[in-house]
Design an enzyme around this catalytic site. Structure first.
Site, PDB file in Angstrom:
ATOM      1  N   GLU A 434       0.817  -1.223   0.000  1.00  9.43           N
ATOM      2  CA  GLU A 434       0.000   0.000   0.000  1.00  9.43           C
ATOM      3  C   GLU A 434       0.852   1.275   0.000  1.00  9.43           C
ATOM      4  OE1 GLU A 434      -2.855  -0.457  -0.747  1.00  9.43           O
ATOM      5  OE2 GLU A 434      -3.209  -2.518  -0.114  1.00  9.43           O
ATOM      6  N   GLY A 435       1.993   1.204  -0.652  1.00 11.63           N
ATOM      7  CA  GLY A 435       2.932   2.325  -0.703  1.00 11.63           C
ATOM      8  C   GLY A 435       3.987   2.155   0.367  1.00 11.63           C
TER       9      GLY A 435
END
Length: 561
Positions: A434-435
């Site tokens: 998610e980053g």
């Protein structure tokens, strides 16, 4: 030892310290929200997590998922637990009533997923993307798409994925090559390969809704040329779409969650949102997912802490030096200062993380439906700035803190049968997906703080200052952080790389100030007395808070070596 949701702790922070029902009551749809509703949902959630999900954690690790002939079999008990999860209505907790949901506050869903992640991270990966996919389709899908797919996603009848990453395109999504070709009937044919797809194939549900980033024939290069498509595993008539799983990855942890390589061979899909605006639609999903990931870090740290406390309360080893509590045996390691420091420090991070994540969950609802435009804007500022901080700081603490909890066990912690080593392995990936945490730091400093000269951050810090309970440590820290922000901004005007060198230190400094506010908020409540709350409070101010001086010092000269 299976995880037990700490219902009393969560109830105290959510209902007493934050007064979540009172904060939410002005928002449309939450006018009748009251403590009794929160109590009922929390009690039922704790019962489900402890009874249905927590006992499956070991099976999720060994044997884990099995891949054969393009199909994935999840660990024993996973499918039954998921069906029970859907039957009880948990996926639809925060979905809109018109979509078959219960319309409850997002923060209750946040607590539920914190507990689920702590109890069984691998199992929780399956429903973890449901609400983000629901929000993405609800806000960006056509009426036809919503009618066909949204109710099943809201209910959890069908699970969903995010198909972003490709072998050559990790964080740089602009390099994605998956293509989508329009058809006469309005559908598209999607071709390409996606990797690292959590739950890309499994036996938990009959259908899987893949949300896929791809390029239309007229797409410009780079991230602005990406479109978002809905590509199901099975089409409306029940036939299998040309979507296949080539393999599942052999991973360090999360063996209960299949991480798939997915191939799309002229698969049928439909556009979600506007052409070439796929990232904007996808980020609705990703931002919700990032707050969930922050709660994963908090939950996993709490799970490791529960194991470490239980072990320390039974392990006899050496005599405790000096005076000790009357209730402590002379040779239990829970009385040793080194062990107590580990346990109390991790507890202070769990408690601060809950206050910050729950307040952010409250702000999500206020940003959508508070009647006052200024309050909605303030809530949006809070969420935009705090989401990357919470994702980064608490996934990092979740991993390193769980490792510290393993240390309490000594050599036994390195042995599988005690369970804590699985938590350490499972927690590590949250710092990546998610980053990555480095991207979160860049997002905070370079994309959100520096462009407006720190104005939005100043507005959030002003809220902390006004709500800090008069703690004498907080105001000077806020002022020093603001000074550091100006210094980094000045340096960035001279050197384009300056902010990138220190983005991680800057995010950590912001996280420490936020945690200081959280503990100031806890201290204001008359119920925050006794060892349960005083010990972690003391640990925070004594062992954690001094790190702020180090991080601010690193921001003094943010230039390349």
């Amino acid at each position: 030892m299976d995880y037990a949701p700490p219902l009393a702790d969560n109830r105290f922070l959510l209902l007493e310290v934050l007064d979540a029902p009172g904060q939410l009551r002005p928002a449309a749809g939450h006018e009748h929200t009251d403590p009794a509703l929160f109590e009922q949902v929390l009690e039922e959630a704790a019962r489900f997590v402890k009874g249905a999900v927590a006992p499956l954690r070991a099976a999720g690790d060994q044997p884990g998922c099995r891949f054969e002939g393009g199909s994935v079999t999840t660990p024993p008990g996973f499918r039954d637990a998921y069906q029970a999860f859907c039957k009880a209505g948990w996926p639809a907790l925060a979905c809109a009533p018109e979509d078959g949901g219960q319309g409850l506050p997002w923060v209750l869903e946040g607590v539920l997923y914190e507990w689920l992640s702590a109890a069984n991270h691998g199992w929780t990966m399956a429903p973890g993307l449901l609400h983000g996919a629901y929000e993405c389709l609800r806000h960006h899908g056509s009426e036809e798409l919503k009618a066909a797919w949204l109710p099943q996603v809201a209910s959890g009848e069908w699970l969903a994925t995010m198909c972003l990453t490709e072998p050559h395109a990790g964080s740089d999504l602009g390099l994605a090559r998956t293509r989508a070709t329009p058809q006469a009937d309005g559908s598209l044919r999607v071709s390409g390969t996606k990797i690292f797809i959590s739950g890309g194939e499994h036996d938990l549900t009959e259908n899987i809704v893949h949300l896929v980033l791809a390029r239309l024939p007229d797409a410009p290069p780079g991230p602005k040329g990406l479109s978002l498509l809905l590509v199901p595993k099975r089409l409306a008539d029940g036939t299998r779409n040309t979507v296949s799983c080539e393999r599942i990855e052999e991973k360090m942890g999360l063996h209960g969650s299949p991480t798939c390589v997915m191939r799309f061979d002229e698969a049928t899909g439909w556009l979600v949102g506007q052409p070439h605006r796929g990232l904007a639609a996808m980020f609705v999903m990703m931002n919700a997912a990032r707050l969930h990931v922050a709660l994963q870090g908090i939950g996993l740290l709490d799970a490791a802490l529960q194991l470490a406390r239980a072990y320390a309360a039974e392990r006899r080893q050496m005599r405790v030096p000096g005076p000790r509590d009357a209730s402590q045996a002379a040779d239990l390691i829970e009385g040793h200062p080194a062990v107590r420091r580990i346990l109390e420090t991790q507890q202070c991070w769990v408690d601060a993380g809950r206050v910050l994540a729950y307040q952010t969950g409250i702000e999500l609802d206020l940003a959508r439906s508070h009647p006052d435009a200024d309050r909605r804007e303030a809530a949006q500022q809070w969420c935009g700035l705090l989401t990357p901080v919470l994702k980064s700081a608490f996934t990092e603490q979740g991993f390193h803190g769980a490792s510290d909890c393993l240390q309490v066990f000594g050599g036994h912690g390195y042995v599988r049968e005690w369970g804590v080593e699985q938590i350490v392995r499972d927690a590590r990936v949250a710092m990546i997906y998610e980053g990555t945490n480095e991207i979160q730091a860049i997002d905070l400093l370079v994309r959100k703080v520096l462009p407006d000269g720190g104005a939005a951050l100043d507005a959030v810090l002003a809220r902390l200052q006004d709500d800090g309970g008069g703690d004498p440590r907080l105001l000077p820290a806020i002022e020093r952080l603001q000074g550091a922000t100006r210094g980094v901004a000045d340096a960035a005007r001279q050197d384009a790389q300056a902010a990138y060198w220190v983005a991680g230190d800057y995010l950590r400094a912001v996280a420490l100030v936020l945690a200081g506010w959280a503990w100031s908020r806890i201290a204001r409540h008359p119920g925050a007395t006794g060892p349960r709350w005083q010990a972690p409070a003391d640990a925070f101010w004594r062992w954690v808070w001094p790190e702020l001086d180090m991080r601010l010092a690193m921001l003094q000269a943010p230039t390349r070596p």
